[in-house]
Design a protein around this motif. Structure first.
Motif, PDB file in Angstrom:
ATOM      1  N   THR A 155       0.479  -1.617   0.011  1.00 41.77           N
ATOM      2  CA  THR A 155      -0.239   0.077  -0.184  1.00 41.77           C
ATOM      3  C   THR A 155       1.058   1.169   0.113  1.00 41.77           C
ATOM      4  N   THR A 156       0.337   2.102  -0.869  1.00 41.47           N
ATOM      5  CA  THR A 156       0.943   3.568  -0.725  1.00 41.47           C
ATOM      6  C   THR A 156       0.040   4.509  -0.262  1.00 41.47           C
ATOM      7  N   PHE A 157       1.171   6.026   0.476  1.00 40.24           N
ATOM      8  CA  PHE A 157      -0.089   6.745   0.762  1.00 40.24           C
ATOM      9  C   PHE A 157       1.103   7.991   0.953  1.00 40.24           C
ATOM     10  N   LEU A 158       0.114   9.228   1.001  1.00 35.23           N
ATOM     11  CA  LEU A 158       1.164  10.828   1.309  1.00 35.23           C
ATOM     12  C   LEU A 158       1.129  11.018   3.096  1.00 35.23           C
ATOM     13  N   LYS A 159       1.818  11.260   3.316  1.00 38.71           N
ATOM     14  CA  LYS A 159       1.880  12.454   4.383  1.00 38.71           C
ATOM     15  C   LYS A 159       2.451  13.564   4.455  1.00 38.71           C
ATOM     16  N   GLU A 160       1.512  14.564   4.783  1.00 38.87           N
ATOM     17  CA  GLU A 160       1.883  15.923   5.068  1.00 38.87           C
ATOM     18  C   GLU A 160       2.920  16.245   5.377  1.00 38.87           C
ATOM     19  N   HIS A 161       3.929  17.275   4.619  1.00 40.55           N
ATOM     20  CA  HIS A 161       5.691  17.826   5.599  1.00 40.55           C
ATOM     21  C   HIS A 161       6.165  18.866   4.737  1.00 40.55           C
ATOM     22  N   GLN A 162       7.064  19.560   5.086  1.00 33.93           N
ATOM     23  CA  GLN A 162       7.245  21.177   4.121  1.00 33.93           C
ATOM     24  C   GLN A 162       7.685  19.873   2.989  1.00 33.93           C
ATOM     25  N   TYR A 163       8.355  18.709   2.918  1.00 32.92           N
ATOM     26  CA  TYR A 163       8.897  18.137   1.834  1.00 32.92           C
ATOM     27  C   TYR A 163       8.248  17.210   1.106  1.00 32.92           C
ATOM     28  N   PRO A 164       7.613  16.624   0.129  1.00 35.34           N
ATOM     29  CA  PRO A 164       6.840  15.791  -0.644  1.00 35.34           C
ATOM     30  C   PRO A 164       7.478  14.263  -0.064  1.00 35.34           C
ATOM     31  N   ARG A 165       6.419  13.710   0.682  1.00 44.48           N
ATOM     32  CA  ARG A 165       7.223  12.418   1.435  1.00 44.48           C
ATOM     33  C   ARG A 165       6.170  11.054   0.831  1.00 44.48           C
ATOM     34  N   LEU A 166       6.371  10.646   0.961  1.00 34.34           N
ATOM     35  CA  LEU A 166       5.318   9.074  -0.034  1.00 34.34           C
ATOM     36  C   LEU A 166       5.761   7.869   0.719  1.00 34.34           C
ATOM     37  N   ILE A 167       4.802   7.069   1.092  1.00 32.34           N
ATOM     38  CA  ILE A 167       5.090   5.920   2.439  1.00 32.34           C
ATOM     39  C   ILE A 167       4.402   4.906   1.611  1.00 32.34           C
TER      40      ILE A 167
END
Length: 344
Positions: A155-167
């Motif tokens: 599974t892939t999801f995004l995480k809000e941060h100052q820099y773009p981050r994908l987990i």
């Protein structure tokens, strides 16, 4: 600019519980549209797609943040990049990825681990680049098999941060058969053996030696298991608790065996309290049915018996046999109930 990301896993490598890291071979697929690379197909003899070096065009400054071997830019590899006439750029980055993973060993060896890759840009902020997960489905037939782990889901999801981050999250299920045959079954048989020591005849002189051998065997299994476990106090495996409890029972059986042997060798008259206790145990354990209307003459005969210290040791040994068998079997039932029922 939107950058689509997709992970293809070709082989699950080693999961190191001691170092809390795992390795996976595969490749990331990155897609984005670069307007500066668009061209008219009719102006170039119908050419719709070309391949360029990743060093000759712009590529995102992506890194694996939770890498176990050091942070490196993906763009350091000179690999071909597919460019279409619409400006669509497809970049494949393959490697043996090693990342950190926080293992949950509570239900070992029937556990399920969730490990992830954390992708982000090194200097580009979120207002300039957006990482977008591409939809995909796990194909278990093209993924290499691992002897100890089975890949269940990605599974892939995004995480809000100052820099773009994908987990990118990988769900891994442990194959427990190796540990069942080489760890759980031997431990269970040893637990029964530690109780059957009390069933040996008293004339057998090595009863204490056999109890000590079983005790040392539990210590060897406990040492072997803790060596492969992460050194953490936040979590404790149920199997470790079970093995520690068996080690405690085995220690108690050694102590009780020494006490029984000392009683067996003792001389002199047995106290009245112990005599009554021996008589009651003989009546309780007799194969004949005991009822309220027991013959009075038989009761008088039993009450006039004068048990010796050997009878006391035999009675204590019979009680220990039943008690330790009950505790060992109960611990095994509780363990399998917790490991199998709660993990499903």
């Amino acid at each position: 600019m939107d950058i689509g990301i997709y992970l293809t896993v070709s082989q699950i490598g080693e999961l190191d519980e001691q170092r809390q890291s795992f390795s996976t071979s595969g490749w990331f697929t990155f897609q984005w549209v670069d307007d500066s690379l668009k061209w008219n197909v009719t102006d170039f003899n119908g050419t719709e797609q070309i391949y360029l070096s990743s060093q000759t065009i712009w590529t995102p400054d992506l890194v694996l943040l939770n890498s176990a071997t050091g942070i490196k830019l993906f763009s350091h590899q000179q690999v071909p990049v597919s460019v279409e006439h619409t400006g669509l750029v497809v970049w494949y980055h393959g490697d043996l990825f090693q990342s950190q993973c926080d293992f949950d060993i509570v239900h070992f060896p029937f556990d399920t681990q969730i490990c992830n890759f954390v992708l982000s840009t090194w200097v580009t902020t979120s207002d300039k680049v957006k990482l977008t997960p591409l939809p995909h489905q796990l194909d278990i037939y093209t993924t290499g098999e691992n002897g100890l782990w089975q890949l269940r889901n990605i599974t892939t999801f995004l995480k809000e941060h100052q820099y773009p981050r994908l987990i990118v999250e990988l769900t891994l299920k442990r194959r427990p058969s190796y540990y069942v045959y080489n760890l759980i079954i031997p431990i269970t048989l040893l637990s029964l053996l530690s109780s059957l020591v009390f069933a040996l005849p008293m004339e057998y002189g090595d009863k204490v030696a056999l109890s000590m051998t079983v005790l040392l065997s539990f210590g060897v299994f406990l040492t072997q298991m803790t060596t492969n476990m992460p050194k953490t106090s936040r979590q404790t495996s149920y199997l470790t608790i079970y093995l520690t409890a068996l080690l405690t029972l085995s220690s108690l059986s050694v102590a009780m065996m020494i006490l029984i042997l000392r009683i067996y060798k003792r001389q002199g008259k047995v106290p009245k309290v112990l005599q009554k206790w021996v008589v009651l145990w003989k009546c309780f354990s007799s194969n004949k049915k005991q009822t309220a209307a027991v013959d009075q003459d038989h009761a008088d005969d039993v009450s006039t018996e004068d048990p010796s210290w050997k009878d006391v040791s035999a009675t204590l040994e019979a009680m220990c046999l039943r008690l330790f068998l009950f505790m060992n079997i109960s611990l095994g039932i509780v363990l399998f109930t917790v490991l199998i029922v709660l993990t499903n």
